[in-house]
Write a protein that holds these residues in place. Sequence first.
Motif, PDB file in Angstrom:
ATOM      1  N   VAL A  91      63.509  81.135  48.969  1.00 36.75           N
ATOM      2  CA  VAL A  91      63.955  79.759  48.774  1.00 36.75           C
ATOM      3  C   VAL A  91      63.241  78.813  49.732  1.00 36.75           C
ATOM      4  CG1 VAL A  91      65.943  78.210  48.955  1.00 36.75           C
ATOM      5  CG2 VAL A  91      66.186  80.423  47.822  1.00 36.75           C
ATOM      6  N   VAL A  92      63.066  79.256  50.975  1.00 36.88           N
ATOM      7  CA  VAL A  92      62.426  78.408  51.983  1.00 36.88           C
ATOM      8  C   VAL A  92      60.945  78.234  51.694  1.00 36.88           C
ATOM      9  CG1 VAL A  92      61.817  78.246  54.419  1.00 36.88           C
ATOM     10  CG2 VAL A  92      64.128  78.912  53.749  1.00 36.88           C
ATOM     11  N   ARG A  93      60.292  79.315  51.267  1.00 33.80           N
ATOM     12  CA  ARG A  93      58.845  79.275  51.083  1.00 33.80           C
ATOM     13  C   ARG A  93      58.418  78.834  49.690  1.00 33.80           C
ATOM     14  NH1 ARG A  93      55.740  81.402  54.858  1.00 33.80           N
ATOM     15  NH2 ARG A  93      54.046  81.651  53.338  1.00 33.80           N
ATOM     16  N   ALA A  94      59.349  78.802  48.751  1.00 35.66           N
ATOM     17  CA  ALA A  94      58.992  78.424  47.385  1.00 35.66           C
ATOM     18  C   ALA A  94      58.556  76.961  47.347  1.00 35.66           C
ATOM     19  CB  ALA A  94      60.176  78.648  46.451  1.00 35.66           C
ATOM     20  N   LYS A  95      57.581  76.693  46.505  1.00 34.27           N
ATOM     21  CA  LYS A  95      57.130  75.318  46.301  1.00 34.27           C
ATOM     22  C   LYS A  95      57.906  74.715  45.147  1.00 34.27           C
ATOM     23  CE  LYS A  95      52.424  75.946  48.028  1.00 34.27           C
ATOM     24  NZ  LYS A  95      50.974  75.816  47.723  1.00 34.27           N
ATOM     25  N   PRO A  96      58.808  73.805  45.432  1.00 35.32           N
ATOM     26  CA  PRO A  96      59.576  73.202  44.332  1.00 35.32           C
ATOM     27  C   PRO A  96      58.687  72.350  43.457  1.00 35.32           C
ATOM     28  CG  PRO A  96      60.005  72.059  46.400  1.00 35.32           C
ATOM     29  CD  PRO A  96      59.159  73.248  46.747  1.00 35.32           C
ATOM     30  N   ALA A  97      59.151  72.123  42.257  1.00 37.17           N
ATOM     31  CA  ALA A  97      58.377  71.323  41.304  1.00 37.17           C
ATOM     32  C   ALA A  97      58.223  69.905  41.822  1.00 37.17           C
ATOM     33  CB  ALA A  97      59.074  71.323  39.948  1.00 37.17           C
ATOM     34  N   VAL A  98      56.993  69.447  41.872  1.00 36.27           N
ATOM     35  CA  VAL A  98      56.679  68.083  42.297  1.00 36.27           C
ATOM     36  C   VAL A  98      55.868  67.427  41.192  1.00 36.27           C
ATOM     37  CG1 VAL A  98      55.492  66.665  44.013  1.00 36.27           C
ATOM     38  CG2 VAL A  98      56.720  68.716  44.733  1.00 36.27           C
ATOM     39  N   SER A  99      56.232  66.219  40.846  1.00 39.77           N
ATOM     40  CA  SER A  99      55.570  65.532  39.744  1.00 39.77           C
ATOM     41  C   SER A  99      54.105  65.278  40.061  1.00 39.77           C
ATOM     42  CB  SER A  99      56.267  64.198  39.457  1.00 39.77           C
ATOM     43  OG  SER A  99      57.625  64.408  39.166  1.00 39.77           O
ATOM     44  N   PRO A 100      53.217  65.491  39.110  1.00 37.53           N
ATOM     45  CA  PRO A 100      51.806  65.126  39.305  1.00 37.53           C
ATOM     46  C   PRO A 100      51.685  63.608  39.434  1.00 37.53           C
ATOM     47  CG  PRO A 100      52.078  66.599  37.427  1.00 37.53           C
ATOM     48  CD  PRO A 100      53.439  66.139  37.808  1.00 37.53           C
ATOM     49  N   LEU A 134      46.692  66.026  41.736  1.00 34.63           N
ATOM     50  CA  LEU A 134      47.965  66.673  41.441  1.00 34.63           C
ATOM     51  C   LEU A 134      48.559  67.185  42.744  1.00 34.63           C
ATOM     52  CD1 LEU A 134      47.016  68.559  38.202  1.00 34.63           C
ATOM     53  CD2 LEU A 134      47.821  66.241  38.493  1.00 34.63           C
ATOM     54  N   ASP A 135      49.398  66.365  43.375  1.00 37.79           N
ATOM     55  CA  ASP A 135      49.927  66.689  44.684  1.00 37.79           C
ATOM     56  C   ASP A 135      50.863  67.887  44.626  1.00 37.79           C
ATOM     57  OD1 ASP A 135      50.365  63.212  45.632  1.00 37.79           O
ATOM     58  OD2 ASP A 135      48.589  64.452  45.423  1.00 37.79           O
ATOM     59  N   PHE A 136      50.598  68.909  45.422  1.00 38.06           N
ATOM     60  CA  PHE A 136      51.474  70.074  45.582  1.00 38.06           C
ATOM     61  C   PHE A 136      51.830  70.700  44.239  1.00 38.06           C
ATOM     62  CE2 PHE A 136      53.183  66.632  48.473  1.00 38.06           C
ATOM     63  CZ  PHE A 136      52.260  66.854  49.451  1.00 38.06           C
ATOM     64  N   TRP A 137      50.950  70.617  43.274  1.00 38.32           N
ATOM     65  CA  TRP A 137      51.263  71.058  41.911  1.00 38.32           C
ATOM     66  C   TRP A 137      50.764  72.459  41.717  1.00 38.32           C
ATOM     67  CZ3 TRP A 137      48.960  69.230  36.707  1.00 38.32           C
ATOM     68  CH2 TRP A 137      49.907  69.401  35.714  1.00 38.32           C
ATOM     69  N   GLY A 138      51.603  73.289  41.191  1.00 37.93           N
ATOM     70  CA  GLY A 138      51.237  74.671  40.981  1.00 37.93           C
ATOM     71  C   GLY A 138      50.345  74.857  39.776  1.00 37.93           C
ATOM     72  N   PRO A 139      49.955  76.120  39.510  1.00 38.52           N
ATOM     73  CA  PRO A 139      49.038  76.404  38.395  1.00 38.52           C
ATOM     74  C   PRO A 139      49.742  76.449  37.058  1.00 38.52           C
ATOM     75  CG  PRO A 139      49.604  78.433  39.516  1.00 38.52           C
ATOM     76  CD  PRO A 139      50.300  77.336  40.276  1.00 38.52           C
ATOM     77  N   ASP A 140      50.452  75.373  36.708  1.00 38.23           N
ATOM     78  CA  ASP A 140      51.133  75.327  35.422  1.00 38.23           C
ATOM     79  C   ASP A 140      50.123  75.149  34.295  1.00 38.23           C
ATOM     80  OD1 ASP A 140      53.664  75.568  36.519  1.00 38.23           O
ATOM     81  OD2 ASP A 140      53.792  73.432  36.939  1.00 38.23           O
ATOM     82  N   PRO A 141      50.413  75.693  33.126  1.00 43.82           N
ATOM     83  CA  PRO A 141      49.474  75.529  32.007  1.00 43.82           C
ATOM     84  C   PRO A 141      49.390  74.077  31.583  1.00 43.82           C
ATOM     85  CG  PRO A 141      51.541  76.498  31.262  1.00 43.82           C
ATOM     86  CD  PRO A 141      51.609  76.461  32.750  1.00 43.82           C
ATOM     87  N   LEU A 142      48.206  73.689  31.157  1.00 43.80           N
ATOM     88  CA  LEU A 142      47.975  72.326  30.702  1.00 43.80           C
ATOM     89  C   LEU A 142      47.718  72.323  29.200  1.00 43.80           C
ATOM     90  CD1 LEU A 142      45.659  71.073  33.561  1.00 43.80           C
ATOM     91  CD2 LEU A 142      48.020  70.424  33.176  1.00 43.80           C
ATOM     92  N   PRO A 143      48.110  71.297  28.472  1.00 50.32           N
ATOM     93  CA  PRO A 143      48.834  70.126  28.968  1.00 50.32           C
ATOM     94  C   PRO A 143      50.335  70.372  29.108  1.00 50.32           C
ATOM     95  CG  PRO A 143      48.464  69.905  26.631  1.00 50.32           C
ATOM     96  CD  PRO A 143      47.781  71.197  27.049  1.00 50.32           C
ATOM     97  N   LEU A 144      50.963  69.670  30.028  1.00 51.98           N
ATOM     98  CA  LEU A 144      52.406  69.789  30.186  1.00 51.98           C
ATOM     99  C   LEU A 144      53.157  69.055  29.085  1.00 51.98           C
ATOM    100  CD1 LEU A 144      52.971  69.358  34.022  1.00 51.98           C
ATOM    101  CD2 LEU A 144      52.883  71.449  32.689  1.00 51.98           C
ATOM    102  N   PHE A 145      52.577  67.945  28.607  1.00 48.73           N
ATOM    103  CA  PHE A 145      53.260  67.107  27.629  1.00 48.73           C
ATOM    104  C   PHE A 145      52.333  66.818  26.454  1.00 48.73           C
ATOM    105  CE2 PHE A 145      54.337  65.870  31.999  1.00 48.73           C
ATOM    106  CZ  PHE A 145      55.645  66.340  32.058  1.00 48.73           C
ATOM    107  N   PRO A 146      52.122  67.777  25.553  1.00 49.74           N
ATOM    108  CA  PRO A 146      51.240  67.502  24.411  1.00 49.74           C
ATOM    109  C   PRO A 146      51.773  66.334  23.600  1.00 49.74           C
ATOM    110  CG  PRO A 146      52.483  69.534  24.089  1.00 49.74           C
ATOM    111  CD  PRO A 146      52.724  69.120  25.498  1.00 49.74           C
ATOM    112  N   LEU A 147      50.839  65.482  23.135  1.00 49.84           N
ATOM    113  CA  LEU A 147      51.240  64.248  22.470  1.00 49.84           C
ATOM    114  C   LEU A 147      51.660  64.455  21.027  1.00 49.84           C
ATOM    115  CD1 LEU A 147      48.555  61.736  23.769  1.00 49.84           C
ATOM    116  CD2 LEU A 147      50.933  61.930  24.468  1.00 49.84           C
ATOM    117  N   GLN A 148      50.984  65.331  20.307  1.00 52.22           N
ATOM    118  CA  GLN A 148      51.235  65.459  18.880  1.00 52.22           C
ATOM    119  C   GLN A 148      51.436  66.917  18.492  1.00 52.22           C
ATOM    120  OE1 GLN A 148      47.910  63.592  16.937  1.00 52.22           O
ATOM    121  NE2 GLN A 148      48.860  61.582  16.959  1.00 52.22           N
ATOM    122  N   PRO A 149      52.284  67.177  17.504  1.00 49.44           N
ATOM    123  CA  PRO A 149      52.409  68.551  17.002  1.00 49.44           C
ATOM    124  C   PRO A 149      51.145  68.944  16.253  1.00 49.44           C
ATOM    125  CG  PRO A 149      53.635  67.031  15.616  1.00 49.44           C
ATOM    126  CD  PRO A 149      53.165  66.242  16.798  1.00 49.44           C
TER     127      PRO A 149
END
Length: 597
Positions: A82-91, A500-515
């Motif tokens: 819990v202490v060492r985990a990097k919490p989600a931070v907005s890009p 991307l400040d303190f942002w982990g290796p999340d897959p991109l894109p996070l918010f696809p615009l169109q189906p």
Amino acid sequence: MSDTGTGEELGAQAARARALALLRIRSRATAVALLPAAVAVVLFAAGAQGFAGGSGWDAARWAVTVCAVVVLLVAAAVALAVVRAKPAVSPTVPLSEKAAPDLYRLVRDLAERLDVPAPSAIALTPDCDSWLEDRTHPAADRAAREAADRGPDGPGAGPGRRRVQAAPVLVIGSPFLWWMRVAELRAVLAPVVAGTGPSAHPDIAAARRFVRGLDGAVADAAAPARGPVHKVLRLPHVLIGRIARLLLRSCHSHAAEMERGVAAAASTRAQAVDYGLRIVAQEQVGLAYAGWDRLLTRVALPAWRMGRWPSRLDAGVVSALTELSRRDRLADGFTSRLGERPACDLIEEPGAADEAASLLAARLFHGGPAETGPGWAPVDWQQYPDEVVDRKWRTEAARLHRVLDAMGVPPASSAGASDVAGAAVPTLARVVEHLVAGNGSAEELAAGISAAVARDEAQAPAQGDNQDQDQDRNQGRTSQPVPAGSGAPGTPGGSGGDVLDFWGPDPLPLFPLQPPRTGTELLADHVAAMVCCAAVDTAGAAPGLDWLDGPALLVDGERRSDLGTPVLSLVEDGDAGPLRSWLASVGVRTDKPVRLV
């Protein structure tokens, strides 16, 4: 006491009560972890005083001791995670005080009027929203201190100021800065800045850190294993993740109610500041969101798919909303605001901030690389028609004829059999004759187009990954985060690093615009692109940009928006009559070859 004071106090009390409930969950979890150890101490004390003798008691003492050790080790592992985990931070795009002194001054004056602590820093997000973000978790604190050593301009840099300040970071939607006036921005930010008051309460701050730490631990445990060592440690991570998830689930309702209480208290406090103007400003928030959404889906997305990213998206919002005001009689009064001072004047280099936010938007909504490269380059609005629209049409036309070649479709009866290389001549007549041959022809062609588009889109991310790896090898480093305010290439306040400040290796894109588009939609787009290419090459038409609808065909300087219906009649019904009438009105020659990429 006034109604405002009563409402604020009630909201603050509700938030503090929920924060205490969260801290009690943490205390209970600690007590459960210490319980076996306490029982073991009691058993050993009783044995030492002669109250619990015999082999049975000895076996019980050692069994409880082993259980206590195991539980303490697990509890220590969970606490460490819990202490060492990097919490989600907005890009975000960091914005230093040096890069926006007037904006920092406005926010501090606003905080002083509200009698709350000023935010520790300001950052921009490529979205129509604003919020406060806590970045005081120990993991974020370590990342910020390491990044501050590389970027001296950040708000945490300098002697004695290396630690992240207790106040949260104010994140502002970049479209607001370009569309809103200064007074409107201040009114919109008032309830957001007012939230720093409840955030400064120690119980609320501790409860937030606890929840964010649990969330980060769950995310770390869910991350895929990378290498044989991580696979060996996978089982402990799974166990830690389940415990953290159990604690997080028990905190969910309390955390939600705490944030509602904080928001209620902040909103009530902000009523005393520019309350009348806030009502007008909220209308601008809705309008900015509408223009931003149209700009991303209609204008930016075609460019991103072509490997180009518009470098002035926020400036494009102003153009899009101005065009909307011209077309929509309901928005007649909005253009009069443009004579007032825009909020982007509060930034020293608004063009650099716009470029950084535009690149971040491309990453979030499309998944583009973090830096410019051979297949990922910025484009100005003046270059958009030639470098995006014309290229898009010719790329899709070329794909359409490649699929026709693969299907063995013969050339049009009115054109030559083939070119020098033996391929069928790319004419619009060839496409029309194939689609009027029967409904099955359209279905087969749509399937081939869908497969070709899927192959091309699958190759694009791989090329972007290879490009990033090549850049890392050439520079002898891996991508590192930057501190809030230090900036990135093209960002105000510094140079170098990832936005991307303190942002982990999340897959991109996070918010696809169109189906995903259907095969019929893709086929219609490709046929329309072929028609536009033929109009440009044989009828003197030109590619253009419509701020609300994206790529446009200009005939005699006027936009032609009536192409969609004739194309759909051809694709869905095999009826070429409406399209042939449209082509005749424009003067397009269907038998002439078109230029492809």
